[in-house]
Design an enzyme around this catalytic site. Structure first.
Site, PDB file in Angstrom:
ATOM      1  N   GLU A 189      55.528  -9.380  33.887  1.00 50.24           N
ATOM      2  CA  GLU A 189      55.526 -10.519  34.814  1.00 50.24           C
ATOM      3  C   GLU A 189      54.160 -10.717  35.482  1.00 50.24           C
ATOM      4  OE1 GLU A 189      60.249 -10.631  35.866  1.00 50.24           O
ATOM      5  OE2 GLU A 189      58.993  -9.704  37.353  1.00 50.24           O
ATOM      6  N   GLU A 384      63.865 -10.012  29.637  1.00 51.04           N
ATOM      7  CA  GLU A 384      64.771  -9.567  30.712  1.00 51.04           C
ATOM      8  C   GLU A 384      65.758 -10.673  31.042  1.00 51.04           C
ATOM      9  OE1 GLU A 384      63.177  -7.937  34.371  1.00 51.04           O
ATOM     10  OE2 GLU A 384      61.543  -6.965  33.269  1.00 51.04           O
TER      11      GLU A 384
HETATM   12  C1  BG6 Z   1      62.260  -8.277  37.188  1.00 53.31           C
HETATM   13  C2  BG6 Z   1      61.486  -6.983  37.049  1.00 53.31           C
HETATM   14  O1  BG6 Z   1      61.552  -9.170  37.959  1.00 53.31           O
HETATM   15  O2  BG6 Z   1      63.495  -8.193  37.834  1.00 53.31           O
HETATM   16  C3  BG6 Z   1      62.343  -5.716  36.966  1.00 53.31           C
HETATM   17  O3  BG6 Z   1      60.632  -7.036  35.932  1.00 53.31           O
HETATM   18  C4  BG6 Z   1      63.457  -5.823  37.986  1.00 53.31           C
HETATM   19  O4  BG6 Z   1      61.536  -4.594  37.154  1.00 53.31           O
HETATM   20  C5  BG6 Z   1      64.304  -7.047  37.660  1.00 53.31           C
HETATM   21  O5  BG6 Z   1      64.236  -4.684  38.111  1.00 53.31           O
HETATM   22  C6  BG6 Z   1      65.507  -7.190  38.544  1.00 53.31           C
HETATM   23  O6  BG6 Z   1      65.113  -7.171  39.895  1.00 53.31           O
HETATM   24  P1  BG6 Z   1      65.797  -6.219  40.953  1.00 53.31           P
HETATM   25  O7  BG6 Z   1      65.032  -6.402  42.193  1.00 53.31           O
HETATM   26  O8  BG6 Z   1      67.198  -6.668  41.049  1.00 53.31           O
HETATM   27  O9  BG6 Z   1      65.688  -4.835  40.407  1.00 53.31           O
END
Ligand code: BG6
Length: 483
Positions: A189, A384
């Site tokens: 990101e 993701e």
């Molecule tokens: C993404 C990141 O933005 O979101 C991850 O690359 C992160 O590292 C994921 O875990 C989910 O966010 P969170 O804050 O719920 O863990």
């Protein structure tokens, strides 16, 4: 209904600081991620959680004078349990595992002449285990775990000296693992550099006199990362033809709050600077014209050399990956906001949101895939996507996570629709195949996995892994290609 594309790379994604633990073993140094504690009074809907920790508090955490709990020092102990976890990923049918490598295990201070062999060997064992299990690896070189030494001694990524340290690190691991790892992402990101500079760049607000100086430093840090990424792509061409270099962008698709042209324009401007700008630099190799106006009007001055622009132009990515969790709305006037982990946006009355305020929008994924394909004509990969929920094991030692099955299924259907639209999308790694520590809130109780891990927010528990209902659903989907 069947999924249309054959040989699609289905899998799961994680990051080192959220899973590994073993924060001080075998030569590893401390990272910024491991210096932010769990906050029992956290506000789940606030993105301030990740940014509101002062430089002094980071410093105090080295000795843990506050006696707080630092969840990313322990993760889910993947460092010791990786064989068991990879076996479960294989059983689930994963074809690809996305993970990251911790800079602090390889060059603990960043400026050593030689890498730490124990760190090199650890990752080799993990990659070999994946290979044995028939899984490809997608490796993120830096995923939000900047060594503290780099923040402290160099002021993080706003300093151009960090570019050379990073390139040395990247060159070392590309040489070491070129035959084991095919898909590489230089930064997780990359746009988070400007959304959360402490997370993406390792720079502290306190080191800058004004908000303006801080903003300027974050765009400088971002540019340094753009250049570093292009340099790594350039280097990779001489290291191995096996290496496929992509980018990773937190995709922020937004809609205008209504059809008032004022709001449509506001959304266009937001999309340009919050979204397309990053893709344009890494996929087209240019700083787009609208960004120049944006910088001019805000008096943002970035130190960019002709040589750096040339390297960026000549070394664009082979494919685009992005994270996709939510969408939001934009309007010119003040509006009712919804949450996210790194950025907030307007509410959309047509969408439901998770407990953390993330608006769920599967159709938005099809829209996003179409837009990115039309604009860049490069293969796409969703690196993701997933849903975080508070969960407990039931009497049968499982979790009946029908909501996760629905979430995944709805998004998979839209990927299929995009493929029917003609979009070239070749893979998907869900966040996450196994419960991990949350990036933004440091909670363990915000669970994303197909596999439940028995640790709580304070790392109490036996660490055992249990399959949730979604594990079997996913496995069957991979076997049959049927929704
Ligand atoms: C993404 C990141 O933005 O979101 C991850 O690359 C992160 O590292 C994921 O875990 C989910 O966010 P969170 O804050 O719920 O863990």
């Amino acid at each position: 209904m069947k999924f249309e594309r054959k040989n699609f790379l289905w899998g799961g994604a994680t990051s080192a600081s959220q899973i590994e633990g073993a924060y001080n073993l075998n030569g590893k140094s401390l990272t910024l991620a491991e210096m932010r504690p769990f906050n029992p009074n956290l506000n789940r809907k606030s993105i301030e959680e990740i940014n509101n920790y002062s430089k002094k508090e980071y410093e105090k955490s080295i000795e843990n004078v506050n006696k707080l709990h630092y969840p990313k020092r322990y993760g889910i102990d993947f460092y010791h349990k990786y064989k068991e976890d990879i076996a479960l990923f294989k059983e689930a049918g994963m074809k690809i595992f996305r993970m990251s490598i911790s800079w602090s295990r390889i060059y603990p201070n960043g400026d050593e002449n030689k890498p730490n062999q124990e760190g090199i060997e650890f990752y080799r064992k993990v990659f070999e285990e994946c290979k044995k299990s028939g899984m490809e690896i997608m490796l993120t070189i830096q995923h939000y775990d900047i060594p503290y030494s780099i923040a402290k001694n160099y002021n993080g990524w706003s300093n151009k000296k960090v570019i050379d340290l990073y390139i040395k690190f990247a060159a070392t691991i590309m040489e070491e693992y070129k035959d084991l790892v095919k898909y590489w992402l230089p930064f997780n990101e990359i746009n988070v550099a400007t959304l959360s500079p402490i997370t993406g760049l390792g720079i502290f607000r306190e080191d800058y006199k004004t908000e303006y100086e801080f903003l300027n430093a974050s765009y400088q840090g971002l540019h340094n990362q753009f250049f570093a990424q292009a340099k790594v792509i350039e280097l990779s061409k001489n290291i191995s033809k096996n290496i496929k270099m992509g980018c990773m962008i937190a995709n922020i698709t937004t809609y205008a709050s209504d059809c008032n042209p004022i709001n449509i324009l506001e959304n266009l401007l937001t999309q340009q600077m919050n979204r397309y700008f990053y893709y344009d630099v890494v996929a087209k190799g240019i700083y787009p014209t609208y960004s120049k106006r944006y910088f001019r009007e805000r008096k943002i001055e970035i130190n960019i050399t002709e040589e750096e622009l040339k390297v960026i132009k000549e070394n664009t990515v082979d494919y685009i990956t992005f994270s996709y969790y939510m969408t939001s709305t934009v309007s010119k006037s003040n509006q009712d906001n919804n949450s996210g982990n790194l950025i907030i946006g307007g509410k959309n009355k047509f969408l439901n949101a998770t407990e953390w305020g993330w608006q769920i929008d599967p159709i938005g994924l099809r829209i996003t895939l179409n837009e990115l394909w039309d604009r860049y004509q490069l293969p796409l990969f969703i690196s993701e996507n997933g849903i975080g929920v508070v969960e407990k094991l039931d009497a049968n030692n499982t979790v009946n996570d029908n909501y996760r099955i629905d979430y995944l299924k709805e998004h998979f259907i839209q990927i299929n629709e995009a493929i029917l639209d003609g979009v070239d999308v070749f893979g998907y790694t869900m966040w996450t195949p196994i419960d991990v520590v949350s990036l933004s809130t440091n909670e363990m109780s915000k669970r994303y996995g197909l596999i439940y891990v028995d640790y709580d927010d304070y790392h109490n528990g036996n660490g055992k892994r249990y399959k949730k209902k979604s594990f079997s659903w996913f496995k069957k989907f991979i076997e049959t290609n049927e929704f």
